[in-house]
Design an enzyme around this catalytic site. Sequence first.
Site, mmCIF file in Angstrom:
data_model
loop_
_atom_site.group_PDB
_atom_site.id
_atom_site.type_symbol
_atom_site.label_atom_id
_atom_site.label_comp_id
_atom_site.label_asym_id
_atom_site.label_seq_id
_atom_site.Cartn_x
_atom_site.Cartn_y
_atom_site.Cartn_z
ATOM 1 N N SER A 177 0.862 -1.186 0.000
ATOM 2 C CA SER A 177 0.000 0.000 0.000
ATOM 3 C C SER A 177 0.894 1.230 0.000
ATOM 4 C CB SER A 177 -0.852 -0.009 1.275
ATOM 5 O OG SER A 177 -1.441 1.252 1.490
ATOM 6 N N TYR A 205 -2.618 -1.386 10.408
ATOM 7 C CA TYR A 205 -2.529 -1.563 8.948
ATOM 8 C C TYR A 205 -1.201 -1.003 8.426
ATOM 9 C CZ TYR A 205 -4.151 -1.292 4.027
ATOM 10 O OH TYR A 205 -4.299 -1.419 2.656
#
Length: 273
Positions: free
Chosen positions: A158, A171
């Site tokens: 990401s 995350y």
Amino acid sequence: MNQKPNQRLKGQTCIVTGGSSGIGLAIAKSIGMEGANVVINYYSDKESAEKVAKEIEGMSECGSAIIHQTDVSKEKQVVGMFKKAIKKFGTVDILINNAGIQMDAPFHEMTLDQWQRVIDINLTGQFLCAREAIKEFKKRGMRPKVSNALGKIIHISSVHEVIPWAGHVNYAAAKGAIVMLMQSLAQEYGREKIRVNSIAPGAIRTPINEDVWGSKKGMKKLKKLIPYNRIGEPADIGSVAAWLASDESDYITGTSIFVDGGMTCYPGFTENG
Ligand code: NAD
């Protein structure tokens, strides 16, 4: 999807984790369109996984597709998934480590369970799958007529492997760790001709972030973070993954490719020079 069938991955087999939705679904289709056999791993949505498999099988010049339910954070299940793939297709050439979740909370309120589940799926799941893939690549040996590489691993990380993310610390910590997992594997296995890379998506229109792009207000706010001024589509990632798995990118290993419409260019500074 306007991608044309190609044969860059003909004769190869690919496992895509979390392949029944969003980015994984688009990657499974792109890889299938390149002529590879695809194992679509799913966690809970069997119907959607079956639909993707049928679509791949229905396209001319595409490989075969099967589905397999696995929780990627469970060692035995991951080992079972590789066994099934090898039994069906003979070997595994490509792993797309895509499955991931978000369990957001202000850090001081984050429970150990929220922290652990995200680390288990987003990081440990990628470790378990990569380990089984590398075992199989080494056991099988080179097939020069099929690929220049012994095997290819693509981690879906990401932009949050470099952009800190308040309220999503579990995350961001998992995605940041994937950089070192990916680069250390590339370093350890480069001599054996295993290529290991990441794709770092920006904001892509999938179920994981529907709460953001699902409203006009959310979309307007989101676009301020994207110099290219549009949300990404899953197919934007699918096409890059197919290329990164092919010999066209043979000299690329140990790298994150950001597919983010410029999100990592700090757009907040555009009018602040
Ligand atoms: P998604 O929710 O559609 O996909 C996630 C997939 O992972 C789902 O199919 C889900 O069933 C699967 N999954 C969840 N837990 C699992 C488990 N224990 N075992 C196996 N599969 C499991 O969302 P997405 O956006 O397509 O996410 C795919 C990947 O892309 C994730 O790793 C996510 O972090 C990453 N990503 C997404 C975006 C974005 O904007 N959508 C941005 C950057 C990174």
